[in-house]
Each structure stands twice: as structure tokens, then as C-alpha cells.
Design an enzyme around this catalytic site. Structure first.
Site, PDB file in Angstrom:
ATOM      1  N   LYS A 318      -5.077  31.233  63.192  1.00 31.08           N
ATOM      2  CA  LYS A 318      -4.576  31.011  61.874  1.00 31.08           C
ATOM      3  C   LYS A 318      -5.235  31.643  61.021  1.00 31.08           C
ATOM      4  O   LYS A 318      -6.914  31.730  61.134  1.00 31.08           O
ATOM      5  CB  LYS A 318      -4.430  29.285  61.963  1.00 31.08           C
ATOM      6  CG  LYS A 318      -3.200  28.314  62.825  1.00 31.08           C
ATOM      7  CD  LYS A 318      -2.880  27.667  62.854  1.00 31.08           C
ATOM      8  CE  LYS A 318      -1.047  27.665  63.384  1.00 31.08           C
ATOM      9  NZ  LYS A 318      -0.617  26.570  62.771  1.00 31.08           N
ATOM     10  N   ARG A 353      -3.075  23.981  71.561  1.00 32.73           N
ATOM     11  CA  ARG A 353      -1.968  24.808  71.514  1.00 32.73           C
ATOM     12  C   ARG A 353      -2.770  26.299  71.060  1.00 32.73           C
ATOM     13  O   ARG A 353      -3.382  26.271  70.541  1.00 32.73           O
ATOM     14  CB  ARG A 353      -0.967  25.075  70.663  1.00 32.73           C
ATOM     15  CG  ARG A 353       0.134  25.595  70.958  1.00 32.73           C
ATOM     16  CD  ARG A 353       1.754  25.342  69.159  1.00 32.73           C
ATOM     17  NE  ARG A 353       2.945  26.435  69.719  1.00 32.73           N
ATOM     18  CZ  ARG A 353       2.526  27.460  68.956  1.00 32.73           C
ATOM     19  NH1 ARG A 353       2.068  27.779  68.729  1.00 32.73           N
ATOM     20  NH2 ARG A 353       3.572  27.927  69.221  1.00 32.73           N
TER      21      ARG A 353
END
Length: 372
Positions: A318, A353
Site C-alpha cells: 500500500k 491479506r
């Protein structure tokens, strides 16, 4: 702006009847050290796993927006609560923090599970276009399962900041062939979607889990659908939409604000008939958060065990990782992803995840061996 004040110690009159009360586990240990501390009464078990906490931050959110914080042992909290008439609130929090989590979609929640990401999209932030063709997506999913993913998260719409909406029909056409092929091989599959029609088609094709970035608020039919199907569901926090979520997001105090939101979504699911055993939550790192909000959430992940259900953490590749480092492109953010994932596991997160399953599995193996 929220006023945040840390108290030196618990004292009489610290709380009043209008306060919102939260507990954030601290002093975390795991493995043999945790079991010894728990057996000696020095620690409380965390989420039913081989992990315990010997301290906790007590947060009191005042009606005027102020937040008072104080650190205490569980025994100290109980003594203070008894004197203040707050025993029921403190014991309720401690019970939710400590109780074993039942299996989620057939997976044990007393150890971390890896969810592998398969984006069947042309525009996902990290791997857009890599797996748009069904055959490529299916091969990638098989490789992630072989590497150690116990869940395969199949998505047909990018929800990166500024992404463009696709129609439900297009999203469904992307994911259903992949899900059908993998389900025929016995894979455990989650559908990453915010549309009820896509969720339904995916469940019909063999998916067993719904993973919704809108926590079932993006489509008026989604809550009724998962309740009717009794589908294990992951509720994620996102502020706004993918198009607007990074437009100067602001919070009074992100961990508590997001806890309140997810608590309300869990309660909505329970009211609709979906049991707690079928609910997991995700604080939504990167979805409508600035870097400081993401860091606050990562340092407060253990707080979310107070919701009484499994916690999923998605930090893989991210943007905040590059902002904290040297601006690396997504595929070069694996080391930072592993660091954040390991912190999540340290705080008892049950599911991670990730795009890079093999690297994550290896990091977990070493960390778990070192913890005994």
C-alpha cells in the site's frame, strides 16, 4: 480537533456515565511466555490464542470530544471499575478480548491465516492487467494456494484511490469463470465486491466468503443477501468512495472512530440475522486515511479484538509504505508489507491479506519459531 490527555494513573472520578470506554491490549507476549503469564494470573489471554496481554490502555471518550487515556494492569482495571460502578463494562470488554474465536469459513482463528489477492482487473494499483485474462488469474490463484494461501480473494473491480467504476455485469464476467474453476478444485474463495449481484453470482459459482470494502453499505441489497445465504463476511471500513476517499480524510481519533463504525456494522449484521461467527472486520488501511491515520491503526490493531470477531489486516504494497520510505512503486514495497504484517500478527490479527504469499508465509514461520 480532539483533545487527547494521558493520565498518570487510574483515579476516582475519572469516568462518568456518558463516557465511551475502550480497552487496547498492551504488554503482549506469545507462546510459552504467554502461557506462563496467563497461568500465573499476570496476563489475560487474547482472542483465545497462545497470546496474552498484561497491560491495557483504557480510553475514555468524553461527550465534549476529549479523550482520556491511562495504562493499567487487568487487575488494576477491575479494582478501579469496582470502585466506580463500571465492573460490567470492564468485564464485558475483557471477555470479548479474551474469548476464543470460532472457525471462520472453516478456518481456525487461533493462528494467522493468509489471504492471497487475485485482481482480475486492468487497473488495480499493484498488479492491474497482470491477471485480467481468466486463465492467467486462475494460474496465479493456484500458485498462491501452493505458496500457502488458505483463502483466495478474487476481485473484479479496482478500489484504488481514484479508480473508475465498472458495471456489475463486467465485474461479474471477470470473476465468475475464475471462481468456478478454482471452486471445482476445492479452493476456499472470497469475493471482493461491493455489489450484491456480484456477491450472489460469486457465491453461486463456489465462493464461500464475502469481502466488502463498504462493510455492506455500498448496495442496499447486500446485507439481506449475506444474511439470507449465511455467508461468512468481512466488513471493511472505508470513508467515502474510491473516487473521494483520499480527499483530505479527517478523524477525531482514527482508531476509536473506526472502531465505532465497525461496531455499528457488526450490530447491523447481527440484527439482520448473520451470527457473530460469520463476521470478521478489517480497519481498512489506506482507504480514506492519511499516513498518520494508518500508523495509528497499526499501533492499535489489538483494540479491534474488542469487537469479538476475527480481524483481517490488508497492508500489502500500500501507498503509505512508499511514503514512509523512498517512494517505491507497489511491487517494491514487499519488505514494508512484511514489517506491517508481522506487527499485525504480534497484535493477534487472525487474517492477513497479501499479494506476496510465499514471502509472507516464510516471515510468519520464522517469527513463530522465534516466539516458541
Amino acid at each position: 480537533m480532539t483533545s487527547f490527555q494521558r493520565e498518570a494513573s487510574l483515579r476516582r472520578g475519572l469516568a462518568d456515565s456518558t463516557d465511551r470506554l475502550y480497552l487496547r491490549p498492551l504488554g503482549l507476549t506469545e507462546g510459552e511466555a504467554a502461557e506462563a503469564a496467563i497461568a500465573a494470573g499476570h496476563a489475560v489471554r487474547l482472542a483465545g490464542a497462545a497470546r496474552g496481554f498484561s497491560l491495557a490502555d483504557l480510553y475514555l471518550r468524553k461527550a465534549d470530544g476529549r479523550i482520556l487515556a491511562v495504562t493499567a494492569t487487568p487487575a488494576g482495571l477491575r479494582d478501579w471499575a469496582a470502585a466506580e460502578g463500571l465492573t460490567e463494562k470492564i468485564e464485558s470488554w475483557l471477555a470479548r478480548l479474551s474469548m476464543p474465536r470460532p472457525d471462520f469459513a472453516g478456518l481456525a482463528m487461533d493462528r494467522p491465516q493468509i489471504m492471497g489477492v487475485v485482481n482480475v482487473t486492468p487497473d488495480s494499483f499493484s498488479d492491474g492487467g497482470d491477471f485480467l485474462k481468466p486463465d492467467n488469474a486462475t494460474r496465479q490463484a493456484r500458485a498462491l494456494a501452493e505458496a500457502g494461501a488458505s483463502i483466495l480473494d478474487i476481485g473484479g473491480e479496482s478500489t484504488r484511490p481514484g479508480s473508475v467504476d465498472v458495471s456489475a455485469a463486467e465485474e461479474q464476467a471477470r470473476v465468475v469463470p475464475v471462481i468456478r474453476a478454482l471452486a471445482g478444485e476445492g479452493a476456499r474463495i472470497s469475493i471482493d465486491s461491493r455489489r450484491a449481484a456480484v456477491m450472489a453470482a460469486a457465491l453461486d459459482a463456489g465462493a464461500g466468503i464475502v469481502n466488502d470494502v463498504t462493510a455492506l453499505t455500498g448496495d442496499p441489497d447486500s446485507l439481506d443477501l449475506v444474511a439470507a445465504r449465511q455467508a461468512p463476511t468481512i466488513l471493511m471500513h472505508m470513508r467515502g468512495t474510491p473516487q473521494t476517499m483520499q480527499n483530505d480524510p479527517d478523524y477525531r481519533f482514527a482508531p476509536l472512530d473506526i472502531y465505532d463504525y465497525l461496531e455499528a456494522r457488526v450490530e447491523a449484521c447481527l440484527a439482520a440475522g448473520l451470527p457473530l461467527s460469520h463476521i470478521a472486520i478489517d480497519p481498512g488501511i489506506g482507504f480514506g486515511k492519511k499516513v498518520q491515520h494508518n500508523l495509528q491503526l497499526l499501533s492499535h490493531l489489538a483494540l479491534f479484538h474488542g469487537l469479538g470477531c476475527p480481524v483481517l489486516l490488508g497492508v500489502s504494497r500500500k501507498g503509505f509504505i512508499g511514503k514512509l520510505s523512498r517512494g517505491e512503486e507497489p511491487k517494491r514495497r514487499v519488505p514494508g508489507s512484511l514489517a506491517a504484517a508481522l506487527e499485525g500478527v504480534r497484535q493477534g490479527v487472525q487474517m492477513i491479506r497479501v499479494h506476496d504469499v510465499d514471502e509472507t508465509r516464510q516471515a510468519f514461520a520464522v517469527a513463530q519459531a522465534m516466539a516458541g
